[in-house]
Design a protein around this motif. Structure first.
Motif, short mmCIF file in Angstrom:
data_model
loop_
_atom_site.label_atom_id
_atom_site.label_comp_id
_atom_site.label_asym_id
_atom_site.label_seq_id
_atom_site.Cartn_x
_atom_site.Cartn_y
_atom_site.Cartn_z
N ILE A 419 10.08 -8.25 -3.58
CA ILE A 419 8.66 -8.52 -3.37
C ILE A 419 8.31 -8.43 -1.88
O ILE A 419 7.29 -7.84 -1.50
N SER A 420 9.17 -9.00 -1.03
CA SER A 420 8.94 -8.94 0.42
C SER A 420 8.97 -7.50 0.91
O SER A 420 8.15 -7.08 1.74
N GLU A 421 9.92 -6.72 0.38
CA GLU A 421 10.02 -5.32 0.78
C GLU A 421 8.80 -4.52 0.32
O GLU A 421 8.31 -3.64 1.03
N ALA A 422 8.28 -4.86 -0.86
CA ALA A 422 7.09 -4.18 -1.37
C ALA A 422 5.87 -4.52 -0.50
O ALA A 422 5.04 -3.64 -0.20
N ASN A 423 5.75 -5.77 -0.10
CA ASN A 423 4.65 -6.16 0.77
C ASN A 423 4.74 -5.43 2.12
O ASN A 423 3.73 -4.96 2.66
N LYS A 424 5.96 -5.33 2.66
CA LYS A 424 6.15 -4.65 3.94
C LYS A 424 5.80 -3.16 3.80
O LYS A 424 5.11 -2.58 4.67
N TYR A 425 6.26 -2.55 2.72
CA TYR A 425 5.96 -1.13 2.48
C TYR A 425 4.45 -0.92 2.43
O TYR A 425 3.90 -0.02 3.08
N PHE A 426 3.76 -1.74 1.67
CA PHE A 426 2.32 -1.60 1.49
C PHE A 426 1.59 -1.79 2.83
O PHE A 426 0.69 -1.01 3.18
N ASN A 427 2.00 -2.81 3.58
CA ASN A 427 1.35 -3.08 4.86
C ASN A 427 1.64 -1.99 5.88
O ASN A 427 0.75 -1.58 6.65
N ASP A 428 2.88 -1.50 5.91
CA ASP A 428 3.24 -0.47 6.86
C ASP A 428 2.52 0.86 6.59
O ASP A 428 2.14 1.59 7.51
N GLN A 429 2.32 1.18 5.31
CA GLN A 429 1.67 2.45 4.94
C GLN A 429 0.16 2.41 5.15
O GLN A 429 -0.47 3.46 5.26
N LYS A 430 -0.43 1.22 5.16
CA LYS A 430 -1.87 1.02 5.40
C LYS A 430 -2.73 1.95 4.53
O LYS A 430 -3.49 2.80 5.04
N PRO A 431 -2.63 1.82 3.21
CA PRO A 431 -3.39 2.72 2.34
C PRO A 431 -4.90 2.63 2.54
O PRO A 431 -5.61 3.62 2.27
N TRP A 432 -5.41 1.52 3.00
CA TRP A 432 -6.84 1.38 3.25
C TRP A 432 -7.33 2.35 4.32
O TRP A 432 -8.51 2.68 4.36
N GLU A 433 -6.40 2.81 5.18
CA GLU A 433 -6.77 3.81 6.19
C GLU A 433 -6.58 5.23 5.66
O GLU A 433 -7.04 6.19 6.29
N LEU A 434 -5.87 5.38 4.53
CA LEU A 434 -5.55 6.71 4.01
C LEU A 434 -6.52 7.19 2.94
O LEU A 434 -6.55 8.40 2.64
N LYS A 435 -7.28 6.28 2.35
CA LYS A 435 -8.07 6.65 1.17
C LYS A 435 -9.08 7.77 1.44
O LYS A 435 -9.41 8.53 0.53
N ASP A 436 -9.51 7.89 2.68
CA ASP A 436 -10.44 8.97 3.01
C ASP A 436 -9.77 10.10 3.79
O ASP A 436 -10.15 11.26 3.66
N SER A 437 -8.73 9.75 4.58
CA SER A 437 -8.12 10.75 5.47
C SER A 437 -6.97 11.53 4.84
O SER A 437 -6.72 12.68 5.20
N ASN A 438 -6.25 10.92 3.89
CA ASN A 438 -5.09 11.60 3.30
C ASN A 438 -4.92 11.12 1.85
O ASN A 438 -4.13 10.23 1.55
N LYS A 439 -5.68 11.71 0.97
CA LYS A 439 -5.72 11.26 -0.42
C LYS A 439 -4.36 11.39 -1.10
O LYS A 439 -3.96 10.53 -1.90
N LYS A 440 -3.59 12.43 -0.77
CA LYS A 440 -2.28 12.64 -1.39
C LYS A 440 -1.34 11.49 -1.03
O LYS A 440 -0.67 10.91 -1.90
N LEU A 441 -1.29 11.13 0.25
CA LEU A 441 -0.44 10.04 0.68
C LEU A 441 -0.95 8.70 0.16
O LEU A 441 -0.17 7.83 -0.22
N PHE A 442 -2.26 8.57 0.10
CA PHE A 442 -2.88 7.35 -0.45
C PHE A 442 -2.43 7.13 -1.90
O PHE A 442 -2.00 6.04 -2.28
N ASN A 443 -2.51 8.18 -2.70
CA ASN A 443 -2.10 8.09 -4.10
C ASN A 443 -0.61 7.78 -4.21
O ASN A 443 -0.18 7.01 -5.08
N ASN A 444 0.16 8.35 -3.32
CA ASN A 444 1.60 8.14 -3.32
C ASN A 444 1.94 6.67 -3.09
O ASN A 444 2.76 6.08 -3.81
#
Length: 507
Positions: A419-444
């Protein structure tokens, strides 16, 4: 790995209502049973109530009721507790049931036929509260020269005719059992305690009483009733029909049996019980695991101090899965622990609300809002993400070993590491910044996070079954039977429902 498994709580004494200790033992046993079933092992989980003995008769007299009436009333409360705790028990046995009475008498007859029962006179100390005979060397001498047991109960001197079991005859066999099966008794500290007790010398055990009559009549001698522990211990195999009829379709489960108990009844289970079975030439259980005691805010729990913890009240206040998680996570199973409201609140807010709850809320809500409630596909995940997604599956042998060793606390820690690793992954990837700039990575990122949440939901099922089901229902995975095989279920392009908060913070 054996294909059948039998696990038991103690059968709880019904002279009073259930307390937090009963809940703790039951929840821990339920955790193991659920994991075994999830792993594909055919499992039977037994609990129940112990309803005979002098303590019951005295409690009934104090309340001006018949013993059976008291038993019916209090046994119903323990049966209710199985529902309150969401236990997955397959059976609930009462020692006043015919199937048990018949099995207990059958065990007596086997001991008698093997020449291990004789009639004599008993003189010695007896604790009604523990329903246990004591040697003076095992008692605590008080300042007024009276004695008490290690559990704090009083003892009385009794002299009466009694049937005895030749316990002393089995000293060497018991020591050989402990030596050849070092995991027969866990934790190791309890094993050492039992070995020391047996090496100190065993006396033959009084196994009948004739000064009261609330119990199972001794076969062929109606003046005596069976000692409550000989009676009660046989309830475990009696639930399977093993003693009376070892050809019963259920009796095959007995070959792989684990008894989960409190440390106060270790001697009865680790010394008397295997000696009875050795005498009767019946198979022994595989494991006796004795857990520790809880204190309340650092103080010993007792009715006289007025600090007993009602499990139903505490569940009503904080929630069932929250209490299940706290009891299983807070201490190493086998050690003593302290029940603290502040510690409970901290676990709920930090581990459940922040770590698990927020992970689900933040990531899955993004799928609802930005992906039309459809989990993105898994086409673009990289090698490191593949390794992360296979982490739980690769660690299953270690997780299974922890459960087999009743190391519940470390099982939970391993899941929380994910769970901690999943939280770190999510925070490090910052999907909220990707949803408009990189949809492929956002979906990933959303797929990887959603899939690991699905896996976490499966692995927390033994700990928090209701929460597990809620999370799986987010993915419309409403399963009658949670299986480890679901770890590999592909959730790409699957619909998810609206996400609701899992754990409200507590103040």
């Amino acid at each position: 790995m054996p294909d059948k498994f039998f696990i038991t709580t103690p059968i709880y004494y019904v002279n009073d209502i259930p307390h937090i200790g009963h809940a703790y033992t039951s929840i821990a046993t339920d955790f193991i049973a659920r994991f075994k079933r999830m792993s594909g092992i055919d499992t039977i989980f037994l609990t129940g109530t112990d309803e005979h003995g002098q303590k019951i008769q005295k409690a009934a007299e104090k309340n001006s009721v018949e013993p059976l009436s008291l038993c019916n009333k209090n046994s119903a409360k323990f049966l209710e507790l199985t529902e309150v705790l969401n236990l997955s028990n397959d059976d609930f046995i009462r020692t006043t049931e015919k199937r048990h009475v018949d099995g207990a008498k059958s065990l007596w007859n086997k001991l008698m036929d093997n020449g291990d029962i004789y009639l004599d006179n008993y003189k010695g100390w007896y604790s009604v509260s523990d329903e246990t005979f004591y040697n003076e060397k095992d008692l605590i001498k008080k300042n007024d020269n009276t004695f008490k047991t290690i559990t704090g109960g009083p003892v009385e001197w009794i002299e009466e005719e009694s049937y005895f079991f030749k316990l002393s005859k089995y000293s060497d066999q018991l020591l050989k059992l402990y030596d050849e099966n070092p995991d027969f008794i866990l934790p190791k500290s309890r094993r050492n305690e039992v070995i020391s007790f047996v090496k100190g010398g065993l006396r033959d055990l009084s196994i009948s009483r004739n000064t009261f009559d609330w119990g199972i009549k001794v076969p062929n001698d109606q003046k005596h009733i069976m000692y409550v522990w000989l009676d009660a211990l046989s309830s475990y195999p009696n639930s399977l029909g093993y003693i009376s009829n070892n050809k019963s379709k259920l009796s095959s489960y007995w070959s792989n049996t684990v008894h989960i108990i409190g440390k106060d009844i270790l001697r009865h289970h680790a010394v008397y019980w295997p000696a009875f079975l050795l005498s009767a030439k019946l198979e022994l259980p595989k494991r006796i695991f004795a857990h520790g005691w809880w204190t309340n805010e650092g103080n010993k729990i007792s009715k006289s101090l007025g600090n007993t913890i009602d499990p139903i009240e505490i569940i009503d206040q904080f929630g069932l899965d929250q209490i299940r998680y706290f009891l299983l996570r807070e201490i190493t199973f086998g050690s003593d622990g302290d029940f603290s409201i502040e510690a409970l609140k901290s676990r709920i807010n930090a581990d459940l609300s922040n770590d698990l709850g927020n992970l689900c809320q933040r990531s899955l809500t993004m799928i609802v809002k930005h992906c039309n409630s459809v989990v993105p596909n898994s086409k673009n995940i990289n090698d490191s993400e593949k390794i992360f997604l296979s982490k739980i599956a690769n660690d299953l042998p270690n997780l299974s070993l922890l459960v087999d060793n009743q190391d519940i606390n470390n099982y939970i820690k391993k899941i929380w590491d994910v769970i901690s690793e999943a939280n770190k992954y999510f925070n490090d990837q910052k999907p909220w910044e990707l949803k408009d700039s990189n949809k492929k990575l956002f979906n990933n990122v959303l797929f990887v996070t959603a899939d690991i949440i699905k896996q976490i939901a499966i692995m927390i099922n033994p700990i928090m079954p209701e929460t597990s089901e809620k999370i799986l229902n987010f993915f419309y995975m409403s399963e009658d039977h949670i299986s480890i095989d679901l770890l590999n279920k592909d959730i790409s392009n699957s619909k998810i429902t609206d996400i609701k908060p899992l754990f409200p913070r507590v103040e």
